[in-house]
Design a protein around this motif. Structure first.
Motif, PDB file in Angstrom:
ATOM      1  N   VAL A  25     110.268 -42.654  42.082  1.00  0.00           N
ATOM      2  CA  VAL A  25     111.186 -41.510  42.168  1.00  0.00           C
ATOM      3  C   VAL A  25     111.235 -40.768  40.833  1.00  0.00           C
ATOM      4  CG1 VAL A  25     113.595 -40.824  42.490  1.00  0.00           C
ATOM      5  CG2 VAL A  25     112.538 -42.436  44.063  1.00  0.00           C
ATOM      6  N   ALA A  26     111.277 -41.507  39.727  1.00  0.00           N
ATOM      7  CA  ALA A  26     111.300 -40.863  38.409  1.00  0.00           C
ATOM      8  C   ALA A  26     110.044 -40.023  38.205  1.00  0.00           C
ATOM      9  CB  ALA A  26     111.417 -41.912  37.305  1.00  0.00           C
ATOM     10  N   TYR A  27     108.901 -40.584  38.572  1.00  0.00           N
ATOM     11  CA  TYR A  27     107.660 -39.819  38.403  1.00  0.00           C
ATOM     12  C   TYR A  27     107.656 -38.587  39.305  1.00  0.00           C
ATOM     13  CZ  TYR A  27     102.999 -38.123  38.703  1.00  0.00           C
ATOM     14  OH  TYR A  27     101.923 -37.281  38.700  1.00  0.00           O
ATOM     15  N   SER A  28     108.045 -38.752  40.554  1.00  0.00           N
ATOM     16  CA  SER A  28     107.984 -37.610  41.472  1.00  0.00           C
ATOM     17  C   SER A  28     108.927 -36.491  41.038  1.00  0.00           C
ATOM     18  CB  SER A  28     108.287 -38.043  42.904  1.00  0.00           C
ATOM     19  OG  SER A  28     109.621 -38.453  43.032  1.00  0.00           O
ATOM     20  N   LEU A  29     110.089 -36.844  40.504  1.00  0.00           N
ATOM     21  CA  LEU A  29     111.012 -35.812  40.011  1.00  0.00           C
ATOM     22  C   LEU A  29     110.451 -35.123  38.756  1.00  0.00           C
ATOM     23  CD1 LEU A  29     114.433 -37.598  40.524  1.00  0.00           C
ATOM     24  CD2 LEU A  29     113.581 -35.591  41.746  1.00  0.00           C
ATOM     25  N   ALA A  30     109.877 -35.909  37.853  1.00  0.00           N
ATOM     26  CA  ALA A  30     109.290 -35.318  36.645  1.00  0.00           C
ATOM     27  C   ALA A  30     108.099 -34.430  36.990  1.00  0.00           C
ATOM     28  CB  ALA A  30     108.870 -36.417  35.679  1.00  0.00           C
ATOM     29  N   ALA A  31     107.271 -34.869  37.923  1.00  0.00           N
ATOM     30  CA  ALA A  31     106.124 -34.061  38.332  1.00  0.00           C
ATOM     31  C   ALA A  31     106.582 -32.763  38.989  1.00  0.00           C
ATOM     32  CB  ALA A  31     105.231 -34.860  39.284  1.00  0.00           C
ATOM     33  N   GLN A  32     107.598 -32.862  39.831  1.00  0.00           N
ATOM     34  CA  GLN A  32     108.105 -31.661  40.496  1.00  0.00           C
ATOM     35  C   GLN A  32     108.677 -30.677  39.485  1.00  0.00           C
ATOM     36  OE1 GLN A  32     110.611 -32.509  43.786  1.00  0.00           O
ATOM     37  NE2 GLN A  32     111.009 -30.378  44.240  1.00  0.00           N
ATOM     38  N   LEU A  33     109.432 -31.176  38.522  1.00  0.00           N
ATOM     39  CA  LEU A  33     109.982 -30.299  37.485  1.00  0.00           C
ATOM     40  C   LEU A  33     108.859 -29.646  36.684  1.00  0.00           C
ATOM     41  CD1 LEU A  33     112.394 -29.201  35.881  1.00  0.00           C
ATOM     42  CD2 LEU A  33     112.185 -31.216  34.417  1.00  0.00           C
ATOM     43  N   THR A  34     107.843 -30.417  36.344  1.00  0.00           N
ATOM     44  CA  THR A  34     106.707 -29.869  35.586  1.00  0.00           C
ATOM     45  C   THR A  34     106.022 -28.751  36.350  1.00  0.00           C
ATOM     46  OG1 THR A  34     106.358 -32.002  34.515  1.00  0.00           O
ATOM     47  CG2 THR A  34     104.518 -30.449  34.486  1.00  0.00           C
ATOM     48  N   PHE A  35     105.752 -28.976  37.628  1.00  0.00           N
ATOM     49  CA  PHE A  35     105.081 -27.944  38.415  1.00  0.00           C
ATOM     50  C   PHE A  35     105.963 -26.721  38.631  1.00  0.00           C
ATOM     51  CE2 PHE A  35     102.496 -31.655  39.881  1.00  0.00           C
ATOM     52  CZ  PHE A  35     101.341 -31.255  39.226  1.00  0.00           C
ATOM     53  N   TYR A  45      96.638 -38.748  38.741  1.00  0.00           N
ATOM     54  CA  TYR A  45      96.173 -40.100  38.433  1.00  0.00           C
ATOM     55  C   TYR A  45      96.504 -40.470  36.983  1.00  0.00           C
ATOM     56  CZ  TYR A  45      92.954 -44.044  37.963  1.00  0.00           C
ATOM     57  OH  TYR A  45      92.411 -45.272  37.723  1.00  0.00           O
ATOM     58  N   TYR A  46      96.181 -39.563  36.062  1.00  0.00           N
ATOM     59  CA  TYR A  46      96.445 -39.849  34.654  1.00  0.00           C
ATOM     60  C   TYR A  46      97.930 -39.738  34.313  1.00  0.00           C
ATOM     61  CZ  TYR A  46      91.498 -40.160  33.769  1.00  0.00           C
ATOM     62  OH  TYR A  46      90.182 -40.570  33.786  1.00  0.00           O
ATOM     63  N   ALA A  47      98.642 -38.850  34.965  1.00  0.00           N
ATOM     64  CA  ALA A  47     100.084 -38.739  34.731  1.00  0.00           C
ATOM     65  C   ALA A  47     100.815 -39.979  35.245  1.00  0.00           C
ATOM     66  CB  ALA A  47     100.628 -37.480  35.400  1.00  0.00           C
ATOM     67  N   LEU A  48     100.376 -40.503  36.363  1.00  0.00           N
ATOM     68  CA  LEU A  48     100.980 -41.738  36.880  1.00  0.00           C
ATOM     69  C   LEU A  48     100.793 -42.884  35.898  1.00  0.00           C
ATOM     70  CD1 LEU A  48      99.908 -41.373  40.586  1.00  0.00           C
ATOM     71  CD2 LEU A  48     102.257 -41.779  39.839  1.00  0.00           C
ATOM     72  N   ALA A  49      99.640 -42.923  35.241  1.00  0.00           N
ATOM     73  CA  ALA A  49      99.380 -43.982  34.259  1.00  0.00           C
ATOM     74  C   ALA A  49     100.364 -43.892  33.093  1.00  0.00           C
ATOM     75  CB  ALA A  49      97.941 -43.882  33.759  1.00  0.00           C
ATOM     76  N   LEU A  50     100.786 -42.685  32.746  1.00  0.00           N
ATOM     77  CA  LEU A  50     101.767 -42.526  31.671  1.00  0.00           C
ATOM     78  C   LEU A  50     103.115 -43.130  32.049  1.00  0.00           C
ATOM     79  CD1 LEU A  50     100.968 -38.872  30.555  1.00  0.00           C
ATOM     80  CD2 LEU A  50     100.348 -40.991  29.383  1.00  0.00           C
TER      81      LEU A  50
END
Length: 128
Positions: free
Chosen positions: A85-95, A29-34
């Motif tokens: 898509v940008a968020y989902s790729l960044a989140a996947q890389l982070t995890f 939730y907070y990462a999406l806000a970023l």
């Protein structure tokens, strides 16, 4: 296993998994806000497990594609497809990086345990 499990067993699993899932939803939730993406918390709680389920399907390399498709399917009304898509790729890389870091932390212990098992196997008497 599922047939033999009692309701108390299911409650224990839920009690163990619920805090982790809630923490994941709050972090998302907070990462999406970023990224400038506003998704209502309840909608995130409802659809994020389906995104995780889609990401766990063994039909793509490194879970790329299935996770992004799920993000787009469930949340495309909340932001532009490019942002999603940008968020989902960044989140996947982070995890993935976090999982790699955790693996590196536990690598010495795993190596010691595997070496000990190998030593036990080689010292065990063989029967012919």
């Amino acid at each position: 296993t599922f047939i033999q499990a009692r309701p108390l067993d299911y409650l224990m699993v839920l009690a163990i998994k619920a805090p982790t899932f809630l923490a994941s939803v709050v972090a998302q939730y907070y990462a999406l806000a970023l990224y400038g993406i506003a998704i209502p918390f309840v909608k995130l709680m409802l659809f994020l497990p389906l995104v995780f389920l889609a990401a766990a399907l063994p039909i793509s390399v490194a879970h790329l594609g299935t996770s992004q498709a799920a993000w787009l399917l469930f949340f495309s009304t909340n932001a532009t497809p490019a942002k999603i898509v940008a968020y989902s790729l960044a989140a996947q890389l982070t995890f993935m990086l976090c999982n790699a870091l955790i693996g590196l932390v536990f690598l010495p212990r795993a190596s010691r345990e595997l070496t000990a098992l190998r030593a036990e196997d080689s010292s065990a008497p063989t029967t012919a």
